[in-house]
Structure formats: structure tokens, C-alpha cells
Design a protein around this motif. Structure first.
Motif, mmCIF file in Angstrom:
data_model
loop_
_atom_site.group_PDB
_atom_site.id
_atom_site.type_symbol
_atom_site.label_atom_id
_atom_site.label_comp_id
_atom_site.label_asym_id
_atom_site.label_seq_id
_atom_site.Cartn_x
_atom_site.Cartn_y
_atom_site.Cartn_z
ATOM 1 N N GLU A 206 0.869 -1.215 -0.198
ATOM 2 C CA GLU A 206 0.180 0.303 -0.226
ATOM 3 C C GLU A 206 1.115 1.220 0.002
ATOM 4 O O GLU A 206 1.992 1.246 0.642
ATOM 5 C CB GLU A 206 -1.027 0.244 1.298
ATOM 6 N N ILE A 207 0.496 2.893 -0.333
ATOM 7 C CA ILE A 207 1.306 3.539 -0.459
ATOM 8 C C ILE A 207 0.499 4.401 0.643
ATOM 9 O O ILE A 207 -0.685 4.410 1.169
ATOM 10 C CB ILE A 207 0.510 4.988 -1.950
ATOM 11 N N THR A 208 1.801 4.853 1.703
ATOM 12 C CA THR A 208 1.450 5.127 2.839
ATOM 13 C C THR A 208 2.286 6.807 2.947
ATOM 14 O O THR A 208 1.986 7.763 3.800
ATOM 15 C CB THR A 208 2.057 4.732 4.190
ATOM 16 N N VAL A 209 2.516 7.507 2.197
ATOM 17 C CA VAL A 209 4.107 8.542 1.746
ATOM 18 C C VAL A 209 3.081 9.212 0.520
ATOM 19 O O VAL A 209 4.325 8.396 -0.374
ATOM 20 C CB VAL A 209 5.280 8.708 2.315
ATOM 21 N N LEU A 210 3.207 10.132 0.039
ATOM 22 C CA LEU A 210 3.814 10.969 -0.718
ATOM 23 C C LEU A 210 4.948 11.693 -1.270
ATOM 24 O O LEU A 210 5.653 12.378 -0.251
ATOM 25 C CB LEU A 210 2.376 11.787 -1.129
ATOM 26 N N TYR A 211 6.180 10.931 -2.213
ATOM 27 C CA TYR A 211 7.420 11.083 -2.162
ATOM 28 C C TYR A 211 7.559 12.113 -3.074
ATOM 29 O O TYR A 211 7.168 12.101 -4.065
ATOM 30 C CB TYR A 211 7.935 9.975 -1.934
ATOM 31 N N ARG A 212 8.095 13.182 -2.332
ATOM 32 C CA ARG A 212 8.570 14.559 -3.189
ATOM 33 C C ARG A 212 9.805 13.897 -3.571
ATOM 34 O O ARG A 212 10.949 14.127 -3.344
ATOM 35 C CB ARG A 212 8.301 15.750 -2.475
ATOM 36 N N VAL A 213 9.879 14.763 -5.114
ATOM 37 C CA VAL A 213 11.305 13.866 -6.149
ATOM 38 C C VAL A 213 11.709 15.921 -6.361
ATOM 39 O O VAL A 213 11.115 16.510 -7.138
ATOM 40 C CB VAL A 213 11.903 13.589 -7.130
ATOM 41 N N SER A 214 12.506 16.677 -5.885
ATOM 42 C CA SER A 214 12.739 18.258 -6.286
ATOM 43 C C SER A 214 13.983 18.475 -5.439
ATOM 44 O O SER A 214 15.060 17.489 -4.740
ATOM 45 C CB SER A 214 11.902 18.866 -5.197
ATOM 46 N N GLY A 215 14.895 19.225 -6.451
ATOM 47 C CA GLY A 215 16.123 19.525 -6.143
ATOM 48 C C GLY A 215 15.999 20.163 -4.539
ATOM 49 O O GLY A 215 17.919 20.178 -4.356
ATOM 50 N N PHE A 216 15.257 20.540 -4.170
ATOM 51 C CA PHE A 216 15.812 20.572 -2.455
ATOM 52 C C PHE A 216 15.094 19.378 -1.556
ATOM 53 O O PHE A 216 15.497 19.785 -0.009
ATOM 54 C CB PHE A 216 14.961 21.584 -1.660
ATOM 55 N N SER A 217 15.188 18.278 -2.250
ATOM 56 C CA SER A 217 14.901 17.245 -1.209
ATOM 57 C C SER A 217 15.651 16.839 -0.353
ATOM 58 O O SER A 217 16.658 17.239 -0.771
ATOM 59 C CB SER A 217 14.283 15.922 -2.188
ATOM 60 N N LEU A 218 15.050 16.041 0.957
ATOM 61 C CA LEU A 218 16.233 15.466 1.822
ATOM 62 C C LEU A 218 17.112 14.593 1.078
ATOM 63 O O LEU A 218 18.065 14.211 1.619
ATOM 64 C CB LEU A 218 15.613 15.275 2.725
ATOM 65 N N SER A 219 16.208 14.059 0.362
ATOM 66 C CA SER A 219 17.370 12.986 -0.534
ATOM 67 C C SER A 219 18.048 13.547 -1.126
ATOM 68 O O SER A 219 18.978 12.353 -2.213
ATOM 69 C CB SER A 219 17.078 12.229 -1.351
ATOM 70 N N THR A 220 17.943 14.056 -1.643
ATOM 71 C CA THR A 220 18.845 14.584 -3.027
ATOM 72 C C THR A 220 19.443 15.971 -2.974
ATOM 73 O O THR A 220 21.138 16.701 -3.241
ATOM 74 C CB THR A 220 17.935 14.849 -4.638
ATOM 75 N N ALA A 221 19.426 17.160 -1.709
ATOM 76 C CA ALA A 221 19.809 18.405 -1.231
ATOM 77 C C ALA A 221 21.314 17.790 -1.181
ATOM 78 O O ALA A 221 21.536 16.964 -0.680
ATOM 79 C CB ALA A 221 19.226 18.464 -0.441
ATOM 80 N N SER A 222 22.411 18.734 -1.817
ATOM 81 C CA SER A 222 23.169 19.272 -1.691
ATOM 82 C C SER A 222 24.265 18.394 -2.867
ATOM 83 O O SER A 222 25.547 17.669 -2.086
ATOM 84 C CB SER A 222 24.501 19.673 -0.246
ATOM 85 N N SER A 223 23.906 17.075 -2.796
ATOM 86 C CA SER A 223 23.796 15.489 -2.911
ATOM 87 C C SER A 223 24.768 15.641 -4.204
ATOM 88 O O SER A 223 24.165 16.870 -4.984
ATOM 89 C CB SER A 223 23.167 14.667 -3.265
ATOM 90 N N ASN A 224 25.962 14.832 -4.847
ATOM 91 C CA ASN A 224 26.601 14.669 -6.375
ATOM 92 C C ASN A 224 27.092 13.314 -6.303
ATOM 93 O O ASN A 224 27.125 12.078 -5.170
ATOM 94 C CB ASN A 224 27.772 15.947 -6.150
ATOM 95 N N GLU A 225 27.534 13.018 -7.316
ATOM 96 C CA GLU A 225 28.692 11.267 -7.522
ATOM 97 C C GLU A 225 28.936 11.561 -6.421
ATOM 98 O O GLU A 225 29.565 9.864 -5.697
ATOM 99 C CB GLU A 225 29.044 11.695 -8.941
ATOM 100 N N LEU A 226 30.631 12.221 -6.696
ATOM 101 C CA LEU A 226 31.291 11.771 -5.112
ATOM 102 C C LEU A 226 31.113 11.493 -3.605
ATOM 103 O O LEU A 226 31.370 10.791 -3.834
ATOM 104 C CB LEU A 226 32.253 13.618 -5.444
ATOM 105 N N LYS A 227 30.214 12.658 -3.302
ATOM 106 C CA LYS A 227 29.338 12.629 -2.340
ATOM 107 C C LYS A 227 29.281 10.599 -1.920
ATOM 108 O O LYS A 227 28.779 10.217 -0.780
ATOM 109 C CB LYS A 227 28.656 13.431 -1.819
ATOM 110 N N PHE A 228 28.000 11.110 -2.604
ATOM 111 C CA PHE A 228 27.028 9.374 -3.119
ATOM 112 C C PHE A 228 28.163 8.240 -2.950
ATOM 113 O O PHE A 228 27.662 7.180 -2.395
ATOM 114 C CB PHE A 228 25.777 9.461 -4.440
ATOM 115 N N TYR A 229 28.875 8.006 -3.982
ATOM 116 C CA TYR A 229 30.449 7.072 -3.476
ATOM 117 C C TYR A 229 30.474 7.506 -2.804
ATOM 118 O O TYR A 229 31.466 5.958 -2.020
ATOM 119 C CB TYR A 229 31.266 6.813 -4.858
ATOM 120 N N LYS A 230 31.349 8.309 -1.972
ATOM 121 C CA LYS A 230 32.060 7.738 -0.794
ATOM 122 C C LYS A 230 31.549 7.424 0.408
ATOM 123 O O LYS A 230 32.172 6.409 1.385
ATOM 124 C CB LYS A 230 32.575 9.443 0.003
ATOM 125 N N ASN A 231 29.629 7.729 0.289
ATOM 126 C CA ASN A 231 28.985 6.756 1.774
ATOM 127 C C ASN A 231 28.766 5.814 0.963
ATOM 128 O O ASN A 231 29.052 4.424 1.932
ATOM 129 C CB ASN A 231 27.875 7.823 1.336
#
Length: 300
Positions: A206-231
Motif C-alpha cells: 500500500e502507498i502510505t507516503v507522498l514522496y517529493r522528488v525535487s532539487g531540495f528534497s532531503l534525499s537529493t539536497a547538496s548531493s553529487n556523485e562524489l558524495k554518494f560514492y564516498k558514502n
């Protein structure tokens, strides 16, 4: 189990003035009777803090507001809330997403029916920055992520499949894991990988959340390839599983992210490679470490 176990929702905010009030309203509108709300702002420089204060005053005066003067990063912000959790279950929720009214009540019911389960997660409806549905659910869009129930440790080694904003977590999972990993920029994969070693997961379609995809969302804010791969490198390095069954999987993951960091000429790639060698004993990491030495003079 009590008829209405207490739930703690931790709403984390950083410069989300456009959506924070809508998020908090969605938490307030849950059709569940016993929710503790903790809001933690990570040094917002927009009007988020004032919006939060006004919302608390007008809607939920007993809400705890942890107001950080400076930005500490997501994991430290989350950890600052943990000593104040009162709930039998808890979750972290970004102040750009929206909870559907039945989310908590549905998941509590499933926990009551499945006492051995430590984490419940669900599907989510994707929306854009303006709140418009994109037509696909989270798992419809990310077809390579196959949601599973039960012991999903091996699956989480291969790929991260958890729809983090949808989760509800039993308190004893946190009692076991203690804190979120402050050496990381993104907390969720590391936390759930650790949890999966000892606890069962349950997926509800079931769907329980509306998940916002934007340039400011917590999942993408200030992110980039390098930060992702380091993590990702740090997760597989720090959680390296020496057991015969999983050792090779972790080595291959470390090698994959080593190659990614090398391709980006990461300044500390050589240091990471040496660490991987001492953890795994594989000569290939020494070869990359030597090749990456010139990157020490890079700004990346």
C-alpha cells in the motif's frame, strides 16, 4: 502490547520553508491517537524556523522543537533527537514529504500481527516540487528495487531497496543499533543494513507516503556523485562482513566504489584504497592506491 502504543515521529528540516507546514499538517492529521512529534531543524537559513515555531504555537504546543543554530548534517541532526524518543515505535520523516492519514495506524496494526518484525516499509506515490503526482509509485519507477520481507540482509548488501520515508521502526531496533552513523551524509542504507543482520523486515504494498522528488528534497539536497560514492564506500568498509557467505560480496562492492572514486579523481582515493586493502587483503586495492596518489593534490 498496549492497545495504542506510543509512536514517535522525528521531522527533520533544513531549508524547506516551501513544504514544512504541509508536512507537519500531514503528521497532525494521522488517524492514530498517541503520537509524539519531535521537530529538529538543522540550521535553516530560510524562514523554516519561524514557520515551525508558528505552527507549533497554533497547532501542537506540546511538540518538542530542537533548533540547531548551525548546520550539522543530517545524521547528527537525527542523533540529537534520539534521547527524547518516548515511543514504542519511531520514524524519521523529511519536511518535504507527506504522510497519508492512515500510515501510522496501518503499520501499527501490522506490527501487532507480526511481533517478530523490526521494520515495516511500504510503497510511496512520487510527487514533484509542486505536489503534483508523477503517475508512478516509488517501486514502479525503481523497477530494479524488488521489495522483500523477512531476512533481507543479503538483498541490502546487493542494493538499497528500502523506501525510507515510509518506514516505521520498532524501538528495540534502535536500542540495539544505538545511533545513526555520523561519518555518513546519508543515514538510511547503513542503518537498515545493520538492522537487517538482527531483525526481520515487512513490506506492505500500500502507498502510505507522498514522496517529493525535487532539487531540495532531503534525499537529493547538496548531493553529487562524489558524495554518494564516498558514502557507499564507507558503508561497505565499516560494515565489512568477514563471514564466508558474505565476504566476497563486500569485496566486490568495495572494489566497485573504489573504481568510481578513482574515475572521479577523488583526493583521498589513495587513502581509501589502502584502508580497503588492510580490511580485505586484496592486492588490487594497493594497485589503485598507488595509481591514485597524484589525486592527493586535487581539490575534490
Amino acid at each position: 502490547m498496549n492497545s495504542h502504543p506510543k509512536i514517535t515521529i522525528i521531522a527533520v528540516c533544513f531549508n524547506q520553508e516551501k513544504w514544512v507546514e504541509e508536512t507537519l499538517n500531514s503528521i497532525l492529521q494521522q488517524n492514530y491517537p498517541d503520537i509524539q512529534l519531535i521537530i529538529a531543524d538543522d540550521g535553516s537559513t530560510d524562514t523554516s524556523k519561524q514557520i515551525i515555531r508558528n505552527w507549533i504555537k497554533g497547532n501542537a504546543p506540546h511538540t518538542m522543537f530542537i533548533d540547531h543554530e548551525k548546520n550539522m548534517g543530517l545524521t547528527k541532526n537525527i542523533n540529537s533527537t534520539l534521547p527524547f524518543i518516548q515511543g514504542d515505535f519511531f520514524q524519521i520523516f523529511g519536511c518535504d514529504d507527506i504522510m497519508l492519514p492512515h500510515k501510522i495506524s496501518w503499520q501499527v496494526k501490522l506490527f501487532e500481527e507480526n511481533p517478530s518484525v523490526g521494520v515495516i516499509y511500504s510503497d510511496m506515490q512520487i510527487i514533484d516540487a509542486d505536489g503534483q503526482k508523477r503517475g508512478e509509485s516509488y517501486f514502479e519507477k525503481h523497477t530494479y528495487k524488488k521489495p522483500m520481507s523477512g531476512n533481507i540482509y543479503e538483498e541490502l548488501i546487493d542494493r538499497f531497496i528500502i523506501s525510507s520515508p515510509s518506514v516505521l521502526i520498532r524501538r528495540n531496533v534502535l536500542d540495539k543499533l544505538k545511533t545513526f552513523n555520523e561519518s555518513l551524509d546519508y543515514e538510511d542504507h547503513d542503518f537498515f543494513l545493520r538492522a537487517a543482520r538482527d531483525f526481520s523486515f515487512l513490506y506492505m504494498p500500500e502507498i502510505t507516503v507522498l514522496y517529493r522528488v525535487s532539487g531540495f528534497s532531503l534525499s537529493t539536497a547538496s548531493s553529487n556523485e562524489l558524495k554518494f560514492y564516498k558514502n557507499c564506500f564507507l558503508i561497505y568498509y565499516q560494515r565489512f562482513d568477514h563471514s564466508k557467505k558474505y565476504r566476497e560480496k563486500f569485496i566486490q562492492k568495495l572494489l566497485f566504489y573504489t573504481k568510481k572514486l578513482y574515475s572521479l579523481q577523488y583526493r583521498f582515493c589513495s587513502q581509501y584504497c589502502f584502508q580497503a586493502f588492510f580490511r580485505t587483503g586484496k592486492i588490487i586495492f594497493i594497485k589503485y592506491a598507488i595509481a591514485a596518489l597524484p589525486f592527493n593534490f586535487s581539490r575534490k
